[in-house]
Motif scaffolding. Structure first.
Motif, short mmCIF file in Angstrom:
data_model
loop_
_atom_site.label_atom_id
_atom_site.label_comp_id
_atom_site.label_asym_id
_atom_site.label_seq_id
_atom_site.Cartn_x
_atom_site.Cartn_y
_atom_site.Cartn_z
N MET A 89 0.98 -1.13 -0.03
CA MET A 89 -0.16 0.20 -0.02
C MET A 89 0.73 1.38 -0.09
O MET A 89 1.80 1.26 0.70
N PRO A 90 0.41 2.25 -0.97
CA PRO A 90 1.25 3.63 -0.69
C PRO A 90 1.15 4.02 0.64
O PRO A 90 0.32 3.98 1.62
N THR A 91 2.27 4.96 1.04
CA THR A 91 2.57 5.57 2.25
C THR A 91 2.81 6.81 2.01
O THR A 91 2.88 7.36 0.95
N ASP A 92 3.00 7.67 2.97
CA ASP A 92 3.01 9.17 2.99
C ASP A 92 4.31 9.40 2.74
O ASP A 92 4.89 10.62 2.18
N ARG A 93 5.42 8.73 2.92
CA ARG A 93 6.79 8.79 2.71
C ARG A 93 7.07 8.19 1.25
O ARG A 93 6.75 7.06 0.82
N THR A 94 7.84 8.99 0.46
CA THR A 94 8.37 8.73 -0.89
C THR A 94 9.88 9.04 -1.13
O THR A 94 10.12 9.77 -0.22
N ALA A 95 10.22 8.28 -2.03
CA ALA A 95 11.75 8.77 -2.56
C ALA A 95 11.65 8.72 -3.99
O ALA A 95 10.94 8.26 -4.78
N THR A 96 12.57 9.61 -4.37
CA THR A 96 12.73 9.85 -5.96
C THR A 96 14.27 9.64 -6.44
O THR A 96 15.01 10.54 -5.72
N PHE A 97 14.51 9.11 -7.29
CA PHE A 97 15.82 9.04 -7.82
C PHE A 97 15.69 9.46 -9.34
O PHE A 97 14.83 8.97 -10.11
N ARG A 98 17.05 9.93 -9.86
CA ARG A 98 16.75 10.47 -11.34
C ARG A 98 18.32 10.07 -11.84
O ARG A 98 19.39 10.06 -11.26
N CYS A 99 18.23 10.05 -13.21
CA CYS A 99 19.49 9.92 -14.16
C CYS A 99 19.61 10.32 -15.31
O CYS A 99 18.39 10.41 -15.83
N HIS A 100 20.74 10.65 -15.80
CA HIS A 100 20.58 11.18 -17.41
C HIS A 100 21.73 10.31 -18.06
O HIS A 100 22.74 10.05 -17.75
N LEU A 101 21.19 9.86 -19.04
CA LEU A 101 22.19 9.23 -20.05
C LEU A 101 22.15 9.67 -21.51
O LEU A 101 21.20 10.01 -22.10
N ASP A 102 23.38 9.80 -21.92
CA ASP A 102 23.59 10.26 -23.43
C ASP A 102 23.40 9.06 -24.16
O ASP A 102 23.66 8.03 -23.88
N LEU A 103 22.60 9.42 -25.56
CA LEU A 103 22.33 8.22 -26.42
C LEU A 103 23.15 8.28 -27.52
O LEU A 103 23.53 9.51 -27.94
N PRO A 104 23.68 7.11 -28.13
CA PRO A 104 24.23 7.43 -29.49
C PRO A 104 23.65 7.76 -30.64
O PRO A 104 22.39 7.84 -30.53
N ALA A 105 24.19 8.37 -31.54
CA ALA A 105 23.73 8.78 -32.87
C ALA A 105 22.86 7.63 -33.37
O ALA A 105 23.06 6.61 -33.71
N GLY A 106 21.55 8.09 -33.72
CA GLY A 106 20.68 7.05 -34.48
C GLY A 106 19.93 6.25 -33.57
O GLY A 106 19.61 5.21 -33.93
N PHE A 107 20.06 6.61 -32.33
CA PHE A 107 19.48 5.46 -31.29
C PHE A 107 17.80 5.32 -31.61
O PHE A 107 17.30 6.05 -31.95
N ARG A 108 17.57 4.06 -31.46
CA ARG A 108 16.21 3.69 -32.16
C ARG A 108 15.09 3.52 -30.85
O ARG A 108 15.08 2.58 -30.32
N ARG A 109 14.63 4.56 -30.53
CA ARG A 109 13.85 4.53 -29.27
C ARG A 109 12.49 3.82 -29.85
O ARG A 109 11.94 3.43 -28.76
N GLY A 110 12.07 3.83 -30.84
CA GLY A 110 10.90 3.17 -31.22
C GLY A 110 10.86 1.70 -30.75
O GLY A 110 9.94 1.07 -30.72
N ASP A 111 12.02 1.03 -30.96
CA ASP A 111 12.13 -0.35 -30.65
C ASP A 111 11.77 -0.57 -29.00
O ASP A 111 11.13 -1.42 -28.94
N LEU A 112 12.40 0.10 -28.18
CA LEU A 112 12.17 0.09 -26.84
C LEU A 112 10.76 0.40 -26.60
O LEU A 112 10.22 -0.30 -25.55
N LEU A 113 10.28 1.60 -27.25
CA LEU A 113 8.84 1.90 -26.75
C LEU A 113 7.81 0.74 -27.19
O LEU A 113 6.89 0.43 -26.87
N ALA A 114 8.16 0.29 -28.54
CA ALA A 114 7.32 -0.82 -29.12
C ALA A 114 7.39 -2.12 -28.25
O ALA A 114 6.23 -2.57 -27.81
N PHE A 115 8.41 -2.52 -27.61
CA PHE A 115 8.54 -3.40 -26.53
C PHE A 115 7.63 -3.27 -25.34
O PHE A 115 7.00 -4.41 -24.75
N HIS A 116 7.85 -2.23 -24.98
CA HIS A 116 6.93 -1.77 -23.81
C HIS A 116 5.32 -1.53 -24.05
O HIS A 116 4.65 -1.47 -23.23
N ARG A 117 5.14 -1.55 -25.44
CA ARG A 117 3.83 -0.94 -25.81
C ARG A 117 2.69 -2.50 -26.06
O ARG A 117 1.74 -2.26 -26.78
#
Length: 304
Positions: A1-29
């Protein structure tokens, strides 16, 4: 069950030229009802478990960079920034040396054409090896559409939701808390329910420390231990190693889509059987699973 306490983590990643984001999104779609994953043209929101807590991963993917945010219902024991970065790198396929593969085979009489049609192709990974293996077990010997429906009901049966409303793919402890009857009500056969429960128990008791193996997976050891679980065979092992760890040398010769598309690639009237497909793939070691992914990409609607 959700609690009042939460945590948030973040990160940034550079991508190679021509990265095929559609493949990743299709896999999770894959699931059109989007109860555990929500996908649009540039982003993914996914429910998952993090240190036993419900969490929501948001991935924003631009042309040259990805931004990840993990929002957790509760407070994990440790800072998760490094683990989040490593997970997202795997999910995006950034640990896969596909440039070397393309350099080695760009002039190959068959693979060269596939590479030209799908330059930079990487294999999107599940968030965890356990999730990859659970999907592989679910999908054994049924259509992709049927497997998606069973997966949805399985996640709903586990009953873990993030405060955002997204259902979370259960971790081994959540699965082990279910009984065989509840898994069967979700659509799993008796054999698959028993296999999933056995896999969960092996992870919990340390026989299969899947997450501990992420940095440098001992493939032979993983394979041997997985094959000891009743209901897990070579296809499930190779698929789980590919989608869970990013291991690119599993032989997916038993995969129906691989064999069907190999028939198209070779211009044959008949479909190669599993043994012939295994022999053909063997010539591309240590890239056999990546070759299979290029064959899948010939007909992305197959869903794998």
């Amino acid at each position: 069950m959700p609690t009042d306490r939460t945590a948030t983590f973040r990160c940034h990643l550079d991508l190679p030229a021509g990265f095929r984001r559609g493949d990743l999104l299709a896999f999770h779609r894959r699931d059109p009802q989007q109860q555990a994953e929500q996908v649009d043209d540039t982003s993914l929101r996914k429910g998952l478990m993090w240190d036993g807590l419900p969490a929501c991963l948001t991935l924003q993917i631009a042309a040259h960079a990805a931004e990840a945010t993990l929002e957790i219902d509760g407070e994990p024991a440790t800072d998760g920034t490094a683990a989040l970065t490593a997970m997202v790198r795997r999910m995006l396929g950034l640990t896969q040396p596909v440039e070397q593969f393309e350099q080695d085979y760009r002039d190959h009489p068959q693979l060269g054409a596939l590479i030209r049609h799908h330059p930079g192709l990487r294999v999107p990974l599940s968030a965890t090896p356990f999730e990859a293996l659970a999907w592989a077990i679910t999908g054994q010997q049924i259509s992709v559409g049927a497997a998606i429906s069973v997966r949805r009901r399985f996640i709903q049966t586990a009953g873990v939701a993030h405060r955002s409303g997204l259902f979370c793919h259960p971790d081994p402890r959540r699965v082990a808390a279910l009984d065989e009857d509840r898994l069967r009500q979700a659509g799993l056969s008796r054999g698959k329910a028993q296999t999933l429960l056995a896999l969960s128990r092996c992870v919990i008791d340390g026989q299969l420390p899947l997450d501990d193996w992420l940095g440098a997976p001992p493939v032979d050891d993983i394979r041997a231990r997985l094959l000891q679980v009743r209901g897990i065979g070579p296809w499930t092992v190779s698929y789980g190693l590919l989608r869970g760890f990013g291991w690119l040398d599993g032989s997916l010769h038993g995969d129906v889509a691989v064999r069907r598309n190999l028939q198209r690639l070779l211009g044959r009237d008949d479909k190669p059987d599993a043994a012939e497909t295994e022999r053909w793939l063997a010539g591309f070691s240590p890239w056999r699973a990546l070759v299979a992914a290029h064959l899948w990409a010939m007909q992305a609607a197959d869903g794998y």
